[in-house]
Scaffold this active site. Structure first.
Site, short mmCIF file in Angstrom:
data_model
loop_
_atom_site.label_atom_id
_atom_site.label_comp_id
_atom_site.label_asym_id
_atom_site.label_seq_id
_atom_site.Cartn_x
_atom_site.Cartn_y
_atom_site.Cartn_z
N THR A 18 -0.37 3.36 -4.80
CA THR A 18 0.08 2.19 -5.54
C THR A 18 1.56 1.99 -5.23
OG1 THR A 18 0.93 3.27 -7.53
CG2 THR A 18 -1.45 2.94 -7.43
N LYS A 31 6.71 5.79 -3.60
CA LYS A 31 8.03 6.42 -3.82
C LYS A 31 8.42 6.45 -5.29
CE LYS A 31 9.40 3.19 -0.88
NZ LYS A 31 8.28 2.95 -0.01
N VAL A 50 9.01 8.47 2.97
CA VAL A 50 10.33 8.22 3.56
C VAL A 50 10.28 7.45 4.88
CG1 VAL A 50 12.38 9.32 4.56
CG2 VAL A 50 11.52 10.06 2.36
N LEU A 75 6.41 9.54 10.31
CA LEU A 75 7.39 10.43 10.96
C LEU A 75 7.61 11.64 10.03
CD1 LEU A 75 8.91 9.75 13.62
CD2 LEU A 75 10.85 9.08 12.22
N GLY A 124 2.77 -8.58 6.16
CA GLY A 124 2.48 -7.50 5.20
C GLY A 124 3.38 -6.29 5.40
N GLU A 166 7.53 -4.85 1.21
CA GLU A 166 6.95 -4.57 -0.10
C GLU A 166 6.41 -5.91 -0.63
OE1 GLU A 166 6.93 -1.41 -1.90
OE2 GLU A 166 7.36 -0.81 0.14
N ASP A 181 14.44 -0.26 -1.64
CA ASP A 181 13.39 0.55 -1.04
C ASP A 181 14.00 1.70 -0.22
OD1 ASP A 181 10.50 0.86 -0.50
OD2 ASP A 181 11.11 0.50 1.57
N LYS A 228 14.20 5.98 -0.68
CA LYS A 228 13.95 6.96 0.39
C LYS A 228 15.12 7.92 0.51
CE LYS A 228 11.05 3.75 2.93
NZ LYS A 228 10.63 3.28 4.23
N GLY A 280 4.10 0.67 9.04
CA GLY A 280 2.83 0.15 9.54
C GLY A 280 1.75 0.79 8.70
N1 LIG Z 1 2.93 -0.74 3.88
C1 LIG Z 1 3.48 0.31 4.50
O1 LIG Z 1 3.62 0.34 5.74
C2 LIG Z 1 3.93 1.50 3.70
C3 LIG Z 1 4.55 2.58 4.34
C4 LIG Z 1 4.89 3.72 3.60
C5 LIG Z 1 4.66 3.74 2.22
N2 LIG Z 1 4.10 2.63 1.62
C6 LIG Z 1 3.89 2.68 0.18
O2 LIG Z 1 2.48 2.69 -0.09
C7 LIG Z 1 2.24 2.08 -1.34
C8 LIG Z 1 1.17 1.03 -1.20
O3 LIG Z 1 1.62 0.00 -0.33
P1 LIG Z 1 0.69 -1.28 -0.06
O4 LIG Z 1 1.33 -2.02 1.03
O5 LIG Z 1 -0.74 -0.85 0.07
O6 LIG Z 1 0.87 -2.06 -1.47
P2 LIG Z 1 -0.12 -3.16 -2.09
O7 LIG Z 1 -0.88 -3.83 -1.00
O8 LIG Z 1 0.70 -3.96 -3.03
O9 LIG Z 1 -1.19 -2.30 -2.94
C9 LIG Z 1 -0.90 -1.67 -4.14
C10 LIG Z 1 -2.21 -1.28 -4.80
O10 LIG Z 1 -1.92 -0.54 -5.99
C11 LIG Z 1 -2.71 -1.07 -7.06
N3 LIG Z 1 -2.05 -0.78 -8.34
C12 LIG Z 1 -0.93 -1.31 -8.85
N4 LIG Z 1 -0.64 -0.74 -10.04
C13 LIG Z 1 -1.61 0.18 -10.27
C14 LIG Z 1 -1.87 1.11 -11.32
N5 LIG Z 1 -1.06 1.20 -12.38
N6 LIG Z 1 -2.96 1.93 -11.23
C15 LIG Z 1 -3.79 1.85 -10.15
N7 LIG Z 1 -3.60 0.98 -9.12
C16 LIG Z 1 -2.52 0.17 -9.19
C17 LIG Z 1 -2.82 -2.55 -6.74
O11 LIG Z 1 -3.89 -3.09 -7.49
P3 LIG Z 1 -4.43 -4.59 -7.26
O12 LIG Z 1 -5.27 -4.53 -6.00
O13 LIG Z 1 -5.24 -4.84 -8.49
O14 LIG Z 1 -3.21 -5.46 -7.14
C18 LIG Z 1 -3.07 -2.47 -5.24
O15 LIG Z 1 -4.43 -2.19 -4.98
C19 LIG Z 1 3.59 1.52 -1.81
O16 LIG Z 1 4.15 2.40 -2.75
C20 LIG Z 1 4.42 1.46 -0.56
O17 LIG Z 1 5.81 1.60 -0.81
C21 LIG Z 1 3.72 1.55 2.32
#
Ligand SMILES: NC(=O)c1ccc[n+]([C@@H]2O[C@H](COP(=O)([O-])OP(=O)(O)OC[C@H]3O[C@@H](n4cnc5c(N)ncnc54)[C@H](OP(=O)(O)O)[C@@H]3O)[C@@H](O)[C@H]2O)c1
Length: 367
Positions: free
Chosen positions: A101, A125, A151, A155, A206, A209, A220, A224, A338
């Protein structure tokens, strides 16, 4: 291996797909199979049973979420169940809760999982950047917690840092770029593209954030930096990180759409800054610097011929300077953010927990 997956956004869904695609490999190589016992989104959780779910079942969940629907609307699964209740029912030693999440509301679930003998893997995070005590509590059992992708995506910065710190080698300085999204923006500026165009492209693909101002405002990357500094044993809070954003704070007071529509007003300023830097044989990067008890993130001018200056696209690079890694720092460099890379990093974290636990059981059984 019982898993509970929190969050079915871009990363959570990519992880499910990866687990599904890697089934035969994991069975053949390690003799293990993942039983995804429950999945949740912001509307609640559904239970899938304590056996490896059939591919059809995983596909149905993926289709349901890709269609933009909430789990609360999913009639074909057992649920929705209150997450609190579900964690109490399912968490036990060997069970892994995976936080994909972007919410700080998961802290209590992660605590509960650890209290019940389970393990946790975080891509999120926010739990690790709450108060210092929460960070200390969640990371207190190294064999039951992994947070590598928080972070620098895939990597392995945290693992390497933990190895260095464990030996007592003193880290003097960490410096680098840890946001693929901001790397993409800064490299695009260097190539002569407009700031507003780059921001929109990152948002629409996408890569940012959900609110792109989290990335552009520097928060963000600040999170990190805090995770890295805490990994060195430093006791500090998010408010101690000095943050220089790429956008003025007034941009926070408008909606995301209005902000994206008005970002053109920053184009000229960035074009001038980049041109001036290039004329000096330098370029701009969004850099994390941790040294001398201070932690800061912001735009810095770096020589074009330096490791940071030579970065391309959304690649990340982290330099660790320590007593051993001196005068030449240890450098980790590779593809930045990614969804696929992050999902792969999360799966590595899960496998490391499982394999470490299997090794210690084997040792115990031999004693
Ligand atoms: N994108 C990247 O490349 C990347 C890289 C490293 C780390 N991250 C981290 O990975 C995490 C997810 O990223 P994402 O791009 O997948 O975000 P996202 O598409 O916004 O997905 C977030 C998910 O979490 C759910 N959610 C929100 N609050 C919740 C809660 N209280 N309990 C249970 N589920 C909940 C949302 O529900 P709904 O579907 O109902 O909205 C959604 O399914 C983030 O913390 C991000 O910083 C991402």
């Amino acid at each position: 291996v019982p898993l509970i997956l929190l969050g079915l956004g871009n990363v959570g869904r990519a992880l499910l797909s990866r687990i599904r695609a890697g089934r035969a490999h994991h069975r053949k190589r390690y003799g293990l199979e993942f039983a995804i016992e429950a999945v949740s989104d912001s509307s609640g959780a559904v239970r899938l049973g304590n056996r490896p779910p059939a591919n059809d079942e995983l596909d149905a969940i993926l289709r349901h979420k890709e269609a933009g629907r909430s789990l609360a609307e999913a009639r074909e699964f057992e649920g929705p169940i209150e997450l609190e209740e579900l964690v109490r029912q399912l968490c036990r030693p060997g069970c892994i809760v995976v936080d994909c999440t972007a919410s700080c509301e998961t802290v209590w679930i992660l605590r509960e999982a650890l209290a019940r003998g389970g393990s946790i893997v975080l891509a999120n995070k926010k739990p690790l950047t709450q108060e210092q005590e929460i960070y200390a509590e969640l990371t207190a059992w190294p064999g039951r917690c992994r947070w590598e992708t928080t972070v620098a995506s895939n990597l392995p910065v945290i693992s390497v840092l933990n190895r260095i710190v464990a030996t007592g080698d003193e880290v003097h300085r960490i410096m680098g770029t840890v946001s693929g999204t901001l790397g993409f923006v800064m490299f695009g500026l260097q190539e002569g593209r407009n700031f507003s165009e780059l921001v929109r492209e990152a948002f629409e693909s996408g890569a940012t954030e959900p609110d792109p101002r989290e990335d552009l405002g520097g928060m963000d990357v600040a999170r990190k930096a805090l995770i890295l500094a805490r990994g060195l044993g430093w006791q500090l809070e998010l408010s101690n990180v000095q943050v220089q954003g790429l956008i003025p704070s007034s941009c926070r007071e408008i909606s995301v759409d209005t902000f994206l529509g008005s970002a053109e007003s920053l184009d000229e300023q960035y074009q001038n800054l980049v041109e001036a830097a290039l004329a000096r044989g330098a370029t701009l990067r969004y850099v994390v610097t941790i040294e001398d008890a201070s932690c800061r993130v912001g735009v810095e001018e770096v020589a074009l011929q330096s490791p940071l200056g030579r970065l391309k696209g959304n690649d990340n690079l982290v330099q660790i300077h320590s007593s051993i890694f001196s005068p030449t720092p240890l450098i980790l460099q590779g593809r930045g953010s990614g969804v696929e890379a992050t999902a792969s990093g999360i799966l590595s974290d899960i496998l490391e927990l499982v394999l470490a636990s299997a090794r210690s059981s084997l040792v115990r059984s031999r004693i």
